[in-house]
Design a protein around this motif. Structure first.
Motif, PDB file in Angstrom:
ATOM      1  N   UNK A   1       0.631  -1.415   0.412  1.00 25.19           N
ATOM      2  CA  UNK A   1      -0.302  -0.253  -0.042  1.00 25.19           C
ATOM      3  C   UNK A   1       1.257   1.088   0.644  1.00 25.19           C
ATOM      4  N   UNK A   2       1.892   1.480   0.284  1.00 25.90           N
ATOM      5  CA  UNK A   2       3.406   1.568  -0.362  1.00 25.90           C
ATOM      6  C   UNK A   2       2.774   2.556  -1.395  1.00 25.90           C
ATOM      7  N   UNK A   3       3.359   2.012  -2.235  1.00 26.82           N
ATOM      8  CA  UNK A   3       3.535   1.991  -3.694  1.00 26.82           C
ATOM      9  C   UNK A   3       2.304   2.059  -4.550  1.00 26.82           C
ATOM     10  N   UNK A   4       0.743   1.285  -4.032  1.00 28.66           N
ATOM     11  CA  UNK A   4      -0.069   1.225  -4.979  1.00 28.66           C
ATOM     12  C   UNK A   4      -1.293   1.084  -4.087  1.00 28.66           C
ATOM     13  N   UNK A   5      -2.930   1.367  -4.917  1.00 29.61           N
ATOM     14  CA  UNK A   5      -3.642   1.786  -4.291  1.00 29.61           C
ATOM     15  C   UNK A   5      -4.337   0.663  -4.464  1.00 29.61           C
ATOM     16  N   UNK A   6      -4.524  -0.398  -5.666  1.00 34.55           N
ATOM     17  CA  UNK A   6      -5.258  -1.060  -6.012  1.00 34.55           C
ATOM     18  C   UNK A   6      -4.096  -2.178  -7.127  1.00 34.55           C
ATOM     19  N   UNK A   7      -5.024  -3.598  -6.966  1.00 37.35           N
ATOM     20  CA  UNK A   7      -4.150  -4.454  -7.504  1.00 37.35           C
ATOM     21  C   UNK A   7      -5.221  -5.044  -8.098  1.00 37.35           C
ATOM     22  N   UNK A   8      -5.297  -6.318  -9.686  1.00 41.28           N
ATOM     23  CA  UNK A   8      -6.841  -6.300  -9.333  1.00 41.28           C
ATOM     24  C   UNK A   8      -6.448  -7.352 -11.045  1.00 41.28           C
ATOM     25  N   UNK A   9      -7.341  -8.360 -10.805  1.00 42.64           N
ATOM     26  CA  UNK A   9      -7.281  -9.325 -12.705  1.00 42.64           C
ATOM     27  C   UNK A   9      -7.946  -8.675 -12.916  1.00 42.64           C
ATOM     28  N   UNK A  10      -8.272  -9.142 -14.467  1.00 44.97           N
ATOM     29  CA  UNK A  10      -8.958  -8.629 -14.967  1.00 44.97           C
ATOM     30  C   UNK A  10      -9.031  -9.607 -16.251  1.00 44.97           C
ATOM     31  N   UNK A  11     -10.582  -9.753 -17.148  1.00 44.19           N
ATOM     32  CA  UNK A  11     -10.241 -11.033 -18.224  1.00 44.19           C
ATOM     33  C   UNK A  11     -10.219  -9.405 -19.480  1.00 44.19           C
ATOM     34  N   UNK A  12      -9.120 -10.129 -20.523  1.00 45.10           N
ATOM     35  CA  UNK A  12      -9.801 -10.340 -21.176  1.00 45.10           C
ATOM     36  C   UNK A  12     -11.007  -9.197 -22.121  1.00 45.10           C
ATOM     37  N   UNK A  13     -11.733 -10.144 -22.167  1.00 46.85           N
ATOM     38  CA  UNK A  13     -12.981  -9.723 -22.463  1.00 46.85           C
ATOM     39  C   UNK A  13     -13.934  -8.459 -21.637  1.00 46.85           C
ATOM     40  N   UNK A  14     -13.368  -8.702 -20.027  1.00 47.94           N
ATOM     41  CA  UNK A  14     -14.074  -7.708 -19.864  1.00 47.94           C
ATOM     42  C   UNK A  14     -13.172  -6.242 -19.915  1.00 47.94           C
ATOM     43  N   UNK A  15     -12.294  -6.002 -20.022  1.00 44.59           N
ATOM     44  CA  UNK A  15     -11.334  -5.296 -20.420  1.00 44.59           C
ATOM     45  C   UNK A  15     -11.078  -4.223 -21.140  1.00 44.59           C
ATOM     46  N   UNK A  16     -11.904  -3.383 -21.157  1.00 45.54           N
ATOM     47  CA  UNK A  16     -12.343  -2.463 -21.485  1.00 45.54           C
ATOM     48  C   UNK A  16     -10.949  -1.304 -21.865  1.00 45.54           C
ATOM     49  N   UNK A  17     -10.748  -1.385 -22.982  1.00 47.77           N
ATOM     50  CA  UNK A  17      -9.443  -0.819 -23.463  1.00 47.77           C
ATOM     51  C   UNK A  17      -8.891  -0.771 -24.970  1.00 47.77           C
TER      52      UNK A  17
END
Length: 273
Positions: free
Chosen positions: A234-250
């Protein structure tokens, strides 16, 4: 990416030349650059458009045989004003954006390397290479470049994304190379330090100069070695999470010239090594 300026060509070879009226002038104020917007495009000033003293101009590089010079503390004039650097680097034409980013890298070095770290004497420009030399003790200072890695960690059809404290942008894990380690060892260490996971199959993707913060970035894809919970630093990041290719809006609209955005996009379209 930001350095992809073809068909324009970039030449960073050291030269001892003086500016002409047609030379481009780069000047910075903090993280702002002297520039002008015309018809949604950025314009970099030529020497003939400015009232300035060119006696201290420093040759930086050339693009398509056009030389770019650094001049410190140029006042706003002739419709040229100081604008925030990062949006400039994402603007058209791309070769001006790259010039501003690379010019800032050298500007930041010149302004922070005025005196010798060994004896305290004022440094002077080398006559034979891009360096600053101490006339008293002979110390030579070269432009500082910080090596860092960008890490796309995948697991089956998922990618690990993160956010920095106080920011909403999706990013990949990243970190600086430490003394005595390889780039691949940096990848493994940074992932473990930031999210507590082990990786395997580390593959180099591509590199990028990132002059805005004096970095050279090396991008790597890697895979999760075995399942386990994310243990967030938490000193470096606010959050980290896995996301699937289908759910990734990019999509292509998210490409902003950075290595990070390209690597996320390549994962999204399933076109990466």
């Amino acid at each position: 990416m930001i350095q992809d300026i073809a068909p324009h060509t970039f030449d960073n070879a050291f030269q001892k030349i003086l500016p002409s009226p047609e030379s481009y002038i780069l000047s910075f104020r903090g993280k702002e650059a002297l520039s002008q917007y015309k018809n949604d495009q950025i314009c970099c000033p030529r020497a003939k458009e400015l009232d300035l003293d060119l006696s201290q101009a420093i040759y930086l590089f050339s693009i398509d045989q056009d030389p770019y010079f650094l001049v410190m503390h140029v006042p706003e004039q002739n419709h040229y004003a100081y604008h925030e650097l990062r949006p400039l680097t994402r603007s058209e034409p791309h070769h001006f954006g790259f010039a501003y980013a690379t010019g800032f890298h050298l500007y930041d070095w010149y302004r922070n390397r005025r005196f010798c770290g060994r004896c305290g004497k004022a440094l002077i420009p080398s006559q034979t290479e891009r360096a600053l030399v101490c006339p008293a003790c002979g110390v030579i200072e070269y432009p500082r470049i910080f090596p860092a890695v960008i890490i796309a960690l995948t697991h089956q059809d998922q990618i690990l994304l993160a956010q920095y404290p106080g920011r909403s942008k999706q990013v990949l894990l990243a970190g600086f190379v430490e003394i005595g380690e390889t780039l691949e060892e940096t990848v493994a260490r940074e992932v473990y330090e930031e999210v507590g996971l082990h990786v395997k199959n580390i593959r180099y993707y591509k590199s990028q100069p990132w002059g805005i913060v004096s970095d050279v970035l090396a991008g790597f894809y890697c895979e999760l070695d075995h399942d386990g919970p994310i243990r967030l630093d938490t000193n470096e990041l606010q959050t980290a999470y896995w996301i699937s290719r289908a759910d990734l809006l990019y999509g292509k609209e998210n490409l902003d010239g950075s290595l990070t955005s390209e690597m996320i996009y390549r994962f999204k379209i399933n076109d990466y090594r």
